[in-house]
Write an enzyme that holds these catalytic residues in place. Sequence first.
Site, PDB file in Angstrom:
ATOM      1  N   ASP A   1     -21.674 -57.605  20.172  1.00  0.00           N
ATOM      2  CA  ASP A   1     -22.431 -56.460  20.720  1.00  0.00           C
ATOM      3  C   ASP A   1     -23.732 -56.976  21.358  1.00  0.00           C
ATOM      4  O   ASP A   1     -23.678 -57.968  22.075  1.00  0.00           O
ATOM      5  CB  ASP A   1     -22.688 -55.423  19.613  1.00  0.00           C
ATOM      6  CG  ASP A   1     -23.072 -54.059  20.151  1.00  0.00           C
ATOM      7  OD1 ASP A   1     -24.266 -53.781  20.270  1.00  0.00           O
ATOM      8  OD2 ASP A   1     -22.153 -53.295  20.480  1.00  0.00           O
TER       9      ASP A   1
ATOM     10  N   TYR B   1     -31.126 -50.074  25.359  1.00  0.00           N
ATOM     11  CA  TYR B   1     -30.120 -49.866  26.402  1.00  0.00           C
ATOM     12  C   TYR B   1     -30.781 -49.641  27.745  1.00  0.00           C
ATOM     13  O   TYR B   1     -30.379 -50.210  28.760  1.00  0.00           O
ATOM     14  CB  TYR B   1     -29.234 -48.658  26.049  1.00  0.00           C
ATOM     15  CG  TYR B   1     -28.190 -48.980  25.025  1.00  0.00           C
ATOM     16  CD1 TYR B   1     -28.511 -49.020  23.670  1.00  0.00           C
ATOM     17  CD2 TYR B   1     -26.885 -49.268  25.393  1.00  0.00           C
ATOM     18  CE1 TYR B   1     -27.565 -49.345  22.726  1.00  0.00           C
ATOM     19  CE2 TYR B   1     -25.926 -49.588  24.454  1.00  0.00           C
ATOM     20  CZ  TYR B   1     -26.271 -49.628  23.118  1.00  0.00           C
ATOM     21  OH  TYR B   1     -25.336 -49.948  22.180  1.00  0.00           O
TER      22      TYR B   1
ATOM     23  N   HIS C   1     -14.474 -53.961  16.619  1.00  0.00           N
ATOM     24  CA  HIS C   1     -15.776 -54.308  17.154  1.00  0.00           C
ATOM     25  C   HIS C   1     -16.737 -54.836  16.091  1.00  0.00           C
ATOM     26  O   HIS C   1     -17.505 -55.760  16.342  1.00  0.00           O
ATOM     27  CB  HIS C   1     -16.362 -53.066  17.835  1.00  0.00           C
ATOM     28  CG  HIS C   1     -17.656 -53.290  18.514  1.00  0.00           C
ATOM     29  ND1 HIS C   1     -17.766 -53.976  19.703  1.00  0.00           N
ATOM     30  CD2 HIS C   1     -18.917 -52.946  18.165  1.00  0.00           C
ATOM     31  CE1 HIS C   1     -19.041 -54.021  20.054  1.00  0.00           C
ATOM     32  NE2 HIS C   1     -19.755 -53.399  19.145  1.00  0.00           N
TER      33      HIS C   1
END
Lengths: 486, 476
Positions: free
Chosen positions: A254, A404, A460
Site C-alpha cells: 500500500d 492521498y 491486500h
Amino acid sequence: MNHWSPFRHNCGRGQNCHCILWNNEPAAESTMFTEVLLALVVGGVIYFLVQKSKRHQLKSEDGWWGEGTPPDREEDVSIRPYTVRTDKEELEDLYRRIDQTRSFPSLEDSQFTYGFNSQYLQNVVSYWRHDFDWRRQVEKLNKYPHYKTNIEGIDVHYVHVRPKNLPEGVTAVPLLMVHGWPGSFYEFYRMIPLLTQPSNPDDIVFEVVCPSIPGYCFSEAPHKKGFDSVCAARVFHKLMKRLGFQQFYAHGGDWGWIITTNMAQLEPKIIKGLHLNFAPPSKPGLPMVLSIMLGRHFPKMFGFNEHDIQRIYPVVQNLVVESVKESGYMHIQATKPDTVGRGLNDSPVGLAAYILEKFSTWTDHDFRNLDDGGLTRKFSLDDLLTNVMIYWTSGCIISSMRFYKENFSKGLDQPHSKMPVHVPTGFACFPNELMHTPKLWVQQKYCKLKTFTPMARGGHFAAMEEPELMAQDIQNFTKMQEKRMK
Amino acid sequence: MQTIEVLKQALSSLDPTQQQQLLVAGSAVAVGGLLTCYYWVYQGTKAKRIPIGDGWWGAGEKPQSEDEKVFPFQVQTSDEEIQDLYDRIDRTRYTELLEDAGFQYGFNSTYLKKVVSHWRHQFNWKKQIAILNKYPQFKTNIEGLDVHFIHVRPPHREGQRVLPLMLVHGWPGSVYEFYRILPLLTDSLDSLAFEVICPSIPGYGFSEAPRKQGFNSLAAARVFHKLMERLGFSEYYLQGGDWGSLITTNMAQMKPECVKGLHLNMLTSKLRGFGVLFSILIGRYVPWLVGFTREDVRRLFGSVGFMERNIYEIIRETGYLHIQGTKPDSAGCGLNDSPVGLAAYILEKFSTWTDFNNRDLEDGGLERKFTLDDLLTNIMIYWTTGSIVSSMRFYKENLKTNIDNRLDNNTGVYVPTGLAAFPNELMHVPQSWARDRFRNIYSYSYMPRGGHFAAFEEPQLLADDLLQFVKKVEKL
C-alpha cells in the site's frame, strides 16, 4: 595529401583508435557531407548511450512540517521511549459514543455491495462494546518497544525490535517495514517474531523498525501542505540514519510500497534490498499495453500464468470496472480529505464501518456478496478493532486521508513515477491483491527484480493475513541477497 | 417500356463529358436521397417516450391493496432531540488544521468551529420549524413509501391564471431550498401564478427511504407522476435542478402528455459524440461554426481552457459522487452520528458549488449568498430524519448500471423545455449540445449570476425565467 583513413595514421594508439582525422586532401563534396553526417550520428549515439546509462537519482529538498516557522535552535535529535496508554475517560467516551450510535438499516439483500452491512455492523459493535478489551490490547501493543523522535519538525513514532539472544558471530539484518492506509504498524505484529526470532537456524535474524507514516497513528501530522511520499521517504531515511543504520532492507505494501520505493530511488546505495507485495504500474509502458492486448492468446510470450489470465481478463471488467467500483474512497480522499474524515473522527462506529469495509473487500472481492463480509475468515475481531482503535484514539483519520491529496493533487506524472528502481527487489504476488501485477509489469519499473513469488493465498493486507507466508518470502529474498553480497 | 427506350436514346445522344456530368449529378442526388430516407426512418423509429414500469419499495412483500389517503404532516421536534444534538456538538473532536489550506482540502476547521458555534448558541431550531411549517405539508403512501410533499395554493386573485407546478430538489438539498422562491411563484401580482407541489425524493428529508434496491430516478419519476395523479392533476409544469433535473426529465419522457413544460437549471452533457468533441476542439476559435455564442465560449473555456475548466474541475469535485455511487453505506455511516461531520460534508458543497473560487477562501464564501440559519435548517432536515445514508444511496442506484446505456439517456425529450444556464453551475452546457436531447427548446437563458443551488441563491432570477418560459408555452 593523404586521404582520410582511420586505420593508417600515427596517433600511437594503433589500429583500434577512433581518431577522425582531417587531412589536407581535397575530398569530394558529397564525401565531406557524409563524413559530417556520420560524425553527428555517431556523436549522437554516444551521447544517447551515455545519458541513458547515467542513473537518474531522485532528488528531494529538506522540509519543515511543524507549526509556524522553524525555530532557530538546533534540531532536537533525541530519541524518547514511548508507551501507548489509555485511561478510563477515553474508554467511557468511546462507549458513550457507541451507545448513542444512530444506525441506519441496509437495503434488503445488499450484503456488502453498498458498503458495510448494517446488520453485521451491529454484531461487530456489540463485540466492541462488551467483549473487546482495549486495555489488554494496549498491553499487547506495548510488548514491543516504541519510541518517538523529532524529524523536520514533527514527532515520528516507530516500533524498534532488536532480536534477543543472538548467536555468536551473527549480526542482525536491519529491516524497515512501512504500513499503508487504513493500516498501521500493528499489521506487522504477527510477522515481527517470525523475523526477529526465527525458528529455523538457517534463517536470517532481523532487527525490525516499523515507523508510523507522519499523519498516521502515533506519528504527528504535518502542519504544512505538501507532505507526500517522497517527503515521507526522506524522513524515514533520516530516522534510519539517526538509529545508526548505514544500510538496510525495506519492505512495504500500500503506501508503504511507494514510500520504500522512493527511499530506494533517493538513496539506492543505502537500500540493500526492497521487498514489496503491492506495485501497481504508475504508467502503462509499451510492454504492458502489448501484454494486455495479446496476452490472452500468447500468454507464454509475456510470461503470464493461469492466474494472471484470470485476474486480467476480461480487461474492461477486471481492470476498469473493478477499479472504478473500489476507488471512490481514493477519489474523495484525494480531493476533500477534511470533509470526508470529519464525521469519522466523531463517530467510532462510522470510523469502524469505513475502515473495516476495506479489510473485507480488499482481502477478497467476493466478500462483497457475503452478509458478514467474510471479515472474520482471515482476521480476528480483536486485531481488526485494535487497528481501528489506533486510528480512533490518535484521532488521525483526517491527516491519514490528507496523504492521498498530497500525493495525487500534483497529478500522476510525478518525477518518481517515471524513474525506474535499480535496487535489488523481491515481489510477493498475493492472489487477491487489489491490483494484480504479473512479473512483466513489475519488471518495467523494478529493473533488478530478483524474486517474484506467486503466493498461495492472501489479499491486500497480506502481512496481517498471512504473516508466515510473507515472512518466508522476505527470508528467501534476503538470503539470496546476502549470499550475493558475500 | 417506351419511356426507357426514349431515355436510352436521349442518353446515347449525349457526348462522354456530358454523360459523366450527368452520372455525377445523378449519384449525388441518389446518395442525398438515401441519406434523407435513412434519417427519416431513423428518426421515426427513435423512441419518443420511455416505459413507465412499476415498483414496490417497502419492507417485505407488497400487500394486496394500496393505501391512497393523503395525510397532513407537520415538522416537529422535542427537547430531547435538541439536547442530543447539543451533546454531540459539544463532544466534537476537531483535528489540527493545515496551514493556508482555505477550502482546498474540504471544509476548513477554523471556519467550521465558527459555524458550529452559531449552531450551538444562536440557531433556533424551534423557530426554524415554525418557518418550515408555514406551508401546508402532507404525506401519502406510494409504491410502499410515505412520500412527503408541500402543497401551496395561491390566494385567489381576480383575473389571475393558476397553473400547477412541481419543483424537485436534489442532493444535498431539500424542499427547504424552495422556500425563498415559493412566495414569488404563489403569491405574485402577475397575471400568472402557480399552485406548487414540492415533494421530497424518497430517501431524502421527510420522505421514507426505500427498503429495496433499485430505486433510481426513473422510479422517482413514476412515483411523482402517481403523486400528481392522486392530487387530481392531469397536466402540469415541472422544474428541477441537480437530481431534480434528471427526475423531471424522466417524468417528461415517461408521460409527455402530462407535462406541459419542463424547466431545468442544471444539465449534463455526455461529452461524447463527434459533434460535441469537434465543437470543443474548434469552438473557441470559430464559435459560430459549431453553434456557440460568445457567452458559451466564455463559460466553457474561461481563461484557463476547456480541460482545466471542465475536466480537471470535474475530477476535483466528483470524489463525493464516486464514493456515494459505490459505497454509500460506508460514506454515510459516520455522518449520521456526527452532526458536525454532516454539516462539514454538506456545507462544503454549498460553498464550492456556488462558486469554485470559494475554495481559496478561509470561510469558503459561505455567507456571501446564504444565511447560516438557512444553511443549518437544510442540515437539520438531514440530521433529524437521519436520511444522509439513504440520500447517498440514490447515487449508487443511478450509477451502478452504466448510465450511458440507460434507455432514458438515449431517448429525446419532446415536451416544451426551458433551460436556465447559471454562470457558476458545475458545468456549462451550450444550447447546441442541449439540443441533442431536448428537441423542443422554447427558451435558453444565460443567467447573470448564480451557481448550482439556483433556487436557494437567486430565487428572483429563477422565478422570472420560469415565468417567461411558461408564458411562451401558454402563448401569453
